[in-house]
Structure formats: C-alpha cells, structure tokens
Design a protein around this motif. Structure first.
Motif, PDB file in Angstrom:
ATOM      1  N   HIS A  68      11.224  -7.757 -40.927  1.00  0.00           N
ATOM      2  CA  HIS A  68      10.067  -8.873 -40.067  1.00  0.00           C
ATOM      3  C   HIS A  68      11.694  -9.534 -39.276  1.00  0.00           C
ATOM      4  N   LEU A  69      12.872  -9.928 -40.675  1.00  0.00           N
ATOM      5  CA  LEU A  69      14.160 -10.421 -40.626  1.00  0.00           C
ATOM      6  C   LEU A  69      15.071  -9.255 -39.756  1.00  0.00           C
ATOM      7  N   ASN A  75      14.711  -9.014 -31.808  1.00  0.00           N
ATOM      8  CA  ASN A  75      13.838  -9.340 -30.066  1.00  0.00           C
ATOM      9  C   ASN A  75      14.437 -11.092 -30.051  1.00  0.00           C
ATOM     10  N   ALA A  76      14.396 -11.664 -30.782  1.00  0.00           N
ATOM     11  CA  ALA A  76      15.557 -13.005 -30.122  1.00  0.00           C
ATOM     12  C   ALA A  76      16.683 -12.294 -29.330  1.00  0.00           C
ATOM     13  N   GLY A  77      16.900 -11.916 -30.219  1.00  0.00           N
ATOM     14  CA  GLY A  77      18.552 -11.200 -29.066  1.00  0.00           C
ATOM     15  C   GLY A  77      18.697 -11.073 -27.491  1.00  0.00           C
ATOM     16  N   PHE A 243       0.820  -5.039 -30.139  1.00  0.00           N
ATOM     17  CA  PHE A 243       0.794  -4.805 -31.367  1.00  0.00           C
ATOM     18  C   PHE A 243       2.228  -4.166 -31.984  1.00  0.00           C
ATOM     19  N   PHE A 244       3.787  -3.736 -30.655  1.00  0.00           N
ATOM     20  CA  PHE A 244       4.596  -3.492 -31.489  1.00  0.00           C
ATOM     21  C   PHE A 244       5.417  -4.907 -31.061  1.00  0.00           C
ATOM     22  N   GLY A 245       4.701  -6.507 -30.781  1.00  0.00           N
ATOM     23  CA  GLY A 245       5.590  -7.305 -30.484  1.00  0.00           C
ATOM     24  C   GLY A 245       6.908  -7.666 -29.634  1.00  0.00           C
ATOM     25  N   LEU A 257       2.530  -4.096 -35.925  1.00  0.00           N
ATOM     26  CA  LEU A 257       2.652  -2.871 -36.312  1.00  0.00           C
ATOM     27  C   LEU A 257       3.715  -3.288 -37.580  1.00  0.00           C
ATOM     28  N   LEU A 258       4.927  -3.816 -38.114  1.00  0.00           N
ATOM     29  CA  LEU A 258       5.486  -4.498 -39.117  1.00  0.00           C
ATOM     30  C   LEU A 258       4.729  -5.412 -40.079  1.00  0.00           C
TER      31      LEU A 258
END
Length: 392
Positions: A68-69, A75-77, A243-245, A257-258
């Motif tokens: 998740h990290l 994702n943030a980038g 689902f994949f986020g 998923l994670l």
C-alpha cells in the motif's frame, strides 16, 4: 551486526538502573529491539509458547502494508503529474510520489514516537511495538495534500487520546489511527472531507496549490436521478478502476486488490480474523441488497446502487482488511466477531446512503462498534456461562 551489538552493549550501562540516562531506558530498549530480540525470558509460570510474539505480529502487519505504501507513492505522483500535464513516465511519477507521501509518513512516525517515549518514560514501561503499525496506518487514510502540521496534530490526538490516556497498547478500546483521522475530519473538514485534493506541480507553491475532483463516494451521494453506476462510469470510475485504485483518494486505501491480498496474507498467518472480515462483507452486501429491495420508483438513486460497489469505493476494503481486525479494539469471542463485523458493514452502508455529511462511512462505523466490542464479548461470555452444567 556484531559491531552494532557491541555498540548497544557499550551503551546499555548508561540506560539501566543507576545509569546517567536511566529514565530514558524505554527509548534505548525500543531502538535496540528493532535489531535484536530481547534477552529477557519468563522465569515463572504460566508459560505461553507461541512463535508469534508481539514484535513479529506487528512486523507482519507492516509487511502486509508495504504494498500500500509503494502503491500510494506511485498513485499520488501519478495523479499529480496527470493533473499538472507532466510526464507520466515511471521514475518521475515515483519521485513526485515520494516527495508527497514520505513527509507525511515521517511526521506520523516522528510525532507518534515522541508521544510513545513521553508516556513510556513517565510510566516506566517499554515502548509498544503497536506504534509502528498505527503510525503506518495513519498516513494511508489521509488525503495526500494534507498539511504536515495537521498530520502531526492528528497522530498526536490518536496516540494520546485514542490510546495512551486509557493505559497504552492493549488497554485502548478505540483504534488510534482512526481516532486521529476522525479528529482531523471534524476539526478541519475543508482539508479532510468531500473531494480529495491532488497536488499540482510546476508552480512555486506546489505543496499548497491543488485542485479538487469528485471522488466516487461524492459522485454517488450527489446523484439525484438515473443510475449511480452510470454517473460513476461517466466520470471514469469503472469497476476495474475502482478495483485497482488508480484514482485520486487517500494515500494508501484506494486499491481493493491490495486489500484482498493483504487480508489473505494476514488471515493465512493467523493474524487477522476471517470471521470479522467475512462479517464485514456480509454486512455491506446484506444491507446493500436490503436497500435495493426497499427502493421504490421515486427513491434516491443511491438506494439502488449495486452493493458490490460499496466494497470497491473509498476506504471500505482497507478498513475491512486492516482496521476492523485490530486485535485490541475488536472483540475476542468468535460469535461476537461475527456480530461486530456484520454491524460494521451494515452501518457503513447506512451512513453512506442516509448521511451525505459523512460520505465514507466505514471510519465512523468502526469507531462506533469499537465502543460496543467489550459489551459483545461480555454478552457472549454470560450466555456461555449460563449453558454450563453446574458442578454438583
């Protein structure tokens, strides 16, 4: 490692009883225990023989959270570069994500560790390994643009009010990370509710300038006619995307998923309770289908939403996998775990659908049921005691 061991051995005398830094022994012990197992052994019974001690327990939870990290950083980038019109190449995106996420993680650990040391020194006990999990969970449920001082305030509230004021790890009945998050939610709603902000790059004030975008939960709550699924699809929130986020959301909580992989990992190792997790899912789906059944022709569209969307949107999957299964704030008795999980799932859907002021739902549902967890255990124990055959 031998050099490191000799260093700790040479410094131990300063921190033990009679040493110059005696009162800081909890701090020294916590640092040493990161590298080496404690030498103390139990001298009197009763004995509990288990390979899964507290340190290993917490370490495995952190291992489950590491994907998740990494995903949160990417994702943030990615969202920042996408909104800023910059390159979406892997390395620039990751560097940007590191710049956004790591300060929040470091602040969470630094401030949380500070409060743990303060209370450990005052109470003269060891620093709990539970801090490492709480300080890791907390930034994952924050918006990526949250000011660092608010992150420091939130983790302070979570550790002090959510845990230490009740006696520390093992005695708190509220999840510390969620307590800190809820505090920020009510204290600073502009930065912590509604639309999730994405950091804009390319200006001198990149950490301040941001834009807002409707989240799946906000779109669902705002739908006044037609199908919520269609409204989500029009905004690009397909089932696969949810689902994949890979969309603007909290740092580490958007990927279902994670969460599935992490929950399976923790259940396999005997850390997370499958009863609570299945209860959560049953509660979400059961309440979702019930609302579908009672929804009439003129009912608001949110009532007719496919219940599986509730599992994919927002932080539901993350809360189910890592928050509801907190061994301290969740009940211990197996029947109570089922009730606890089902209630959290049902409350999550009810809060989302009927209270637009709280679009997430599961955060408040978990804390609400944290309060009732001891009562559920008490009821189950009393029922079992009544069923026992009295000794003659």
């Amino acid at each position: 490692m031998n050099t490191l061991k000799r260093f700790f051995d040479s410094q131990r005398g300063r921190f033990i009883k009679g040493g110059r830094f005696e009162k800081y022994h909890p701090f020294f012990e916590s640092i040493e225990s990161i590298f080496f197992a404690p030498a103390e052994v139990t001298e009197t019974g009763p004995y509990v023989r288990d390979s899964l001690d507290v340190k290993r327990y917490m370490l495995l939870v952190i291992v489950a959270l590491l994907p998740h990290l990494f995903f949160g950083i990417y994702n943030a980038g990615y969202q920042s570069h996408l909104a800023s019109g910059l390159s979406l190449s892997f390395f620039p995106v990751v560097l940007k994500g590191l710049w956004i996420v790591m300060p929040l993680v470091m602040v969470s650990y630094a401030v949380g560790f500070f409060w743990e040391i303060v209370f450990a020194v005052i109470r003269k006990h060891q620093i709990s390994e539970g801090l490492f999990v709480s300080a890791m969970l907390f930034p994952f449920i924050l918006p990526p643009t949250l000011p660092l001082w608010q992150a420091a305030l939130g983790i302070s509230f979570g550790i002090v009010i959510g845990k230490e004021i009740f006696g520390g790890t093992g005695r708190n009945f509220l999840n510390p990370a969620l307590t800190g998050r809820v505090f920020l939610y009510f204290a600073y709603p502009a930065q912590n509710s509604g639309d999730v902000w994405t950091v804009i790059s390319g200006t001198a004030a990149v950490a301040v300038d941001s834009f807002t975008g409707a989240t799946p939960l906000a779109i669902s709550a705002a739908a006044e006619s037609g199908s919520v699924q269609q409204a989500l699809a029009q905004k690009g929130y397909t089932v696969s995307k949810l689902f994949f986020g890979l969309y603007p959301d909290s740092i580490g909580a958007s990927s279902a998923l994670l969460c599935i992989i992490g929950a399976a990992f923790l259940i396999f190792l005997g850390i997370a309770s499958y009863r609570i997790i299945l209860g959560d899912i049953i509660g979400v789906l059961g309440m979702g289908f019930l609302l579908n059944a009672v929804a009439g022709g003129g009912a608001m569209p949110y009532l007719s939403l496919n219940p599986f969307y509730h599992l994919l949107m927002g932080g539901t999957a993350f809360g189910i996998a890592y928050m509801t299964t907190d061994p301290v704030s969740a009940p211990d008795m197996n029947p109570a775990k089922w009730i606890y999980g089902i209630a959290i799932g049902a409350l999550t859907v009810l809060i989302r659908v009927f209270n637009p002021a709280f679009p997430e739902g599961i955060m408040l549902a978990i804390l609400f049921m944290n309060i009732f967890a001891p009562l559920l255990d008490h009821i189950v124990v009393r029922i079992r005691l009544r069923r026992r055959v009295p000794n003659v």
